[in-house]
Design an enzyme around this catalytic site. Sequence first.
Site, PDB file in Angstrom:
ATOM      1  N   GLU A  14     -72.739 -29.017 -43.932  1.00  0.00           N
ATOM      2  CA  GLU A  14     -72.909 -27.827 -42.872  1.00  0.00           C
ATOM      3  C   GLU A  14     -72.342 -26.371 -43.471  1.00  0.00           C
ATOM      4  O   GLU A  14     -71.133 -26.422 -43.602  1.00  0.00           O
ATOM      5  CB  GLU A  14     -72.376 -28.142 -41.468  1.00  0.00           C
ATOM      6  N   SER A  47     -63.556 -28.439 -39.429  1.00  0.00           N
ATOM      7  CA  SER A  47     -64.414 -29.274 -38.775  1.00  0.00           C
ATOM      8  C   SER A  47     -65.055 -28.405 -37.362  1.00  0.00           C
ATOM      9  O   SER A  47     -65.957 -28.806 -36.631  1.00  0.00           O
ATOM     10  CB  SER A  47     -63.934 -30.487 -38.012  1.00  0.00           C
ATOM     11  N   HIS A  85     -68.534 -27.219 -45.056  1.00  0.00           N
ATOM     12  CA  HIS A  85     -68.047 -28.295 -44.183  1.00  0.00           C
ATOM     13  C   HIS A  85     -68.850 -29.480 -44.553  1.00  0.00           C
ATOM     14  O   HIS A  85     -69.830 -30.021 -44.269  1.00  0.00           O
ATOM     15  CB  HIS A  85     -68.287 -28.330 -42.483  1.00  0.00           C
ATOM     16  N   ASN A 137     -70.161 -32.591 -35.028  1.00  0.00           N
ATOM     17  CA  ASN A 137     -69.308 -33.119 -34.431  1.00  0.00           C
ATOM     18  C   ASN A 137     -69.392 -32.625 -32.924  1.00  0.00           C
ATOM     19  O   ASN A 137     -68.670 -33.222 -32.099  1.00  0.00           O
ATOM     20  CB  ASN A 137     -67.744 -32.330 -34.883  1.00  0.00           C
TER      21      ASN A 137
HETATM   22  N1  LIG Z   1     -60.682 -35.977 -41.748  1.00  0.00           N
HETATM   23  C1  LIG Z   1     -62.039 -35.711 -41.701  1.00  0.00           C
HETATM   24  O1  LIG Z   1     -62.908 -36.765 -41.488  1.00  0.00           O
HETATM   25  C2  LIG Z   1     -62.807 -34.568 -42.029  1.00  0.00           C
HETATM   26  C3  LIG Z   1     -64.008 -34.359 -42.306  1.00  0.00           C
HETATM   27  C4  LIG Z   1     -64.543 -32.894 -42.685  1.00  0.00           C
HETATM   28  C5  LIG Z   1     -63.438 -31.933 -42.418  1.00  0.00           C
HETATM   29  N2  LIG Z   1     -62.170 -31.955 -42.400  1.00  0.00           N
HETATM   30  C6  LIG Z   1     -61.348 -30.839 -42.287  1.00  0.00           C
HETATM   31  O2  LIG Z   1     -60.591 -30.793 -43.611  1.00  0.00           O
HETATM   32  C7  LIG Z   1     -59.480 -30.188 -43.136  1.00  0.00           C
HETATM   33  C8  LIG Z   1     -58.428 -31.049 -43.678  1.00  0.00           C
HETATM   34  O3  LIG Z   1     -58.282 -32.494 -43.042  1.00  0.00           O
HETATM   35  P1  LIG Z   1     -57.774 -33.678 -43.496  1.00  0.00           P
HETATM   36  O4  LIG Z   1     -58.352 -34.769 -42.759  1.00  0.00           O
HETATM   37  O5  LIG Z   1     -57.917 -33.721 -45.007  1.00  0.00           O
HETATM   38  O6  LIG Z   1     -56.301 -33.403 -43.134  1.00  0.00           O
HETATM   39  P2  LIG Z   1     -55.059 -34.236 -43.918  1.00  0.00           P
HETATM   40  O7  LIG Z   1     -53.844 -34.161 -42.556  1.00  0.00           O
HETATM   41  O8  LIG Z   1     -55.309 -35.646 -44.309  1.00  0.00           O
HETATM   42  O9  LIG Z   1     -54.377 -33.154 -44.854  1.00  0.00           O
HETATM   43  C9  LIG Z   1     -54.230 -31.962 -44.687  1.00  0.00           C
HETATM   44  C10 LIG Z   1     -53.548 -31.343 -45.640  1.00  0.00           C
HETATM   45  O10 LIG Z   1     -53.059 -29.817 -45.519  1.00  0.00           O
HETATM   46  C11 LIG Z   1     -51.835 -29.740 -45.977  1.00  0.00           C
HETATM   47  N3  LIG Z   1     -51.297 -28.840 -45.344  1.00  0.00           N
HETATM   48  C12 LIG Z   1     -50.466 -28.461 -44.075  1.00  0.00           C
HETATM   49  N4  LIG Z   1     -50.276 -27.121 -43.888  1.00  0.00           N
HETATM   50  C13 LIG Z   1     -50.677 -26.558 -44.860  1.00  0.00           C
HETATM   51  C14 LIG Z   1     -50.350 -25.071 -45.602  1.00  0.00           C
HETATM   52  N5  LIG Z   1     -49.711 -24.340 -44.461  1.00  0.00           N
HETATM   53  N6  LIG Z   1     -50.833 -24.752 -46.599  1.00  0.00           N
HETATM   54  C15 LIG Z   1     -51.454 -25.610 -47.433  1.00  0.00           C
HETATM   55  N7  LIG Z   1     -51.402 -26.996 -47.104  1.00  0.00           N
HETATM   56  C16 LIG Z   1     -51.076 -27.256 -45.957  1.00  0.00           C
HETATM   57  C17 LIG Z   1     -51.104 -30.963 -45.534  1.00  0.00           C
HETATM   58  O11 LIG Z   1     -49.807 -31.277 -46.594  1.00  0.00           O
HETATM   59  C18 LIG Z   1     -52.201 -32.233 -45.958  1.00  0.00           C
HETATM   60  O12 LIG Z   1     -52.042 -32.143 -47.414  1.00  0.00           O
HETATM   61  C19 LIG Z   1     -59.300 -29.819 -41.717  1.00  0.00           C
HETATM   62  O13 LIG Z   1     -59.831 -28.602 -41.480  1.00  0.00           O
HETATM   63  C20 LIG Z   1     -60.383 -30.830 -41.194  1.00  0.00           C
HETATM   64  O14 LIG Z   1     -60.988 -30.405 -39.958  1.00  0.00           O
HETATM   65  C21 LIG Z   1     -61.602 -33.302 -41.869  1.00  0.00           C
END
Ligand SMILES: NC(=O)c1ccc[n+]([C@@H]2O[C@H](COP(=O)([O-])OP(=O)(O)OC[C@H]3O[C@@H](n4cnc5c(N)ncnc54)[C@H](O)[C@@H]3O)[C@@H](O)[C@H]2O)c1
Length: 269
Positions: free
Chosen positions: A139, A106, A127, A177
Site C-alpha cells: 500500500e 500499518s 506499507h 488493516n
Molecule cells: N508485524 C507485521 O505484520 C507488520 C506488517 C506490516 C507492517 N508492519 C509495521 O512494521 C513496523 C515494525 O513492525 P515489526 O512487526 O517488525 O515490529 P518488531 O517489534 O518485530 O520490530 C520493531 C523493531 O524496531 C526496533 N526499535 C524500537 N525502537 C526503535 C528506535 N527508537 N529506533 C530504531 N529501532 C527501534 C526494535 O528493536 C525492533 O527491532 C511497524 O511500523 C509495523 O506497524 C508490521
Amino acid sequence: MGSGLAEVAAKAGYHVVLRSRTQAAADASLAGVAKGLAKQVEKEKITPGDREAILGRITATDHLGRLAECDLIIESVVEDLAVKKALFTELEQIAKPSAILATNTSTLPVIEMAMATQRPAQVCGIHFFNPAPAMKLVEVVRPLTASDDTIKTAMLFAQSCDKDAVEVKDRAGFIVNALLFPYLNNAVRLWEQGTASIEDIDTAMKGGCNFPMGPFALLDLVGLDTSLAILDALYTEFRDPNYAAVPTLRRMVAAGHLGRKTRRGFLAY
Ligand SMILES: NC(=O)c1ccc[n+]([C@@H]2O[C@H](COP(=O)([O-])OP(=O)(O)OC[C@H]3O[C@@H](n4cnc5c(N)ncnc54)[C@H](O)[C@@H]3O)[C@@H](O)[C@H]2O)c1
C-alpha cells in the site's frame, strides 16, 4: 519486517543499507535474510549465485549516517508515533536533499511523520505485508503533503520489487488493516465469550472462508503488540467499537505473550 524489506529490495537489484540500533541486531537481521535465502536455494527458487549476489548488495550497520547514501529510506521501527516522529527528524538531518523518506507503518498518521521533517512533499507510506518477501501487496500511502512525484516513485519502487502496488489516502489502517482488524478483534471476542476454542475458530475460518490461516495464527504472526497498536490507532481515529481492542489482547501484551516472536501468543511455538 525490516529484514524482510531489505531482502525484497536487494532481490530487486537495489543496494541496501540495513540499519539497526546495534551492530549485533543489524547482523542478526542480515543472518535472518541469509537463512531465508538458503531455504530458497534448497527449494531451487534461486541459485546459490543469486543468494551470494543478493547478500552482497546488503550492508548491515548500526550507523544512521550510512543512510546518507540512500535515495529512498524506509523506516520500520516499533509502531509508536513518538518514536517514529523522532526518527524522521533525525533522518531529515542525514538524508540527501533529494531522498524520499517512507514509513512502513500499518496504521499511524503518515502526515505526522511528514511534518516532523523539512521535506513533507517527499514523505509517504510504503506499507509492505508480513512476511514481505512472500506477500504480493504494497500500500502506497499519500499524506496531504506528498507530491505526485513522491507517490509515483514509491509506486514504481514497489512494482520494481515485483509487488502489486495500490495507492491509498492517509487514513488509519489504510485498506487492508481497516478491514482486517475488526475481524481479528472479533475473533478474540468470540473466544472470550466461550463460543468456540482457538483451534476450532482457526479451523473454521480456514475451511469456511478458504483463508490460508485462521485469525489466531495470523494475530500471532503479526505480533500481539503490533496488533494492539494497530487497533488503538484505528480506535483513536474512528471511535468504532469494532476497533476497541478486547481486554484479553491488552492483558497478553502486558504479560509479554506477543506471538511467534516470543514463542507464545494465542498458540505456543
Ligand atoms: N508485524 C507485521 O505484520 C507488520 C506488517 C506490516 C507492517 N508492519 C509495521 O512494521 C513496523 C515494525 O513492525 P515489526 O512487526 O517488525 O515490529 P518488531 O517489534 O518485530 O520490530 C520493531 C523493531 O524496531 C526496533 N526499535 C524500537 N525502537 C526503535 C528506535 N527508537 N529506533 C530504531 N529501532 C527501534 C526494535 O528493536 C525492533 O527491532 C511497524 O511500523 C509495523 O506497524 C508490521
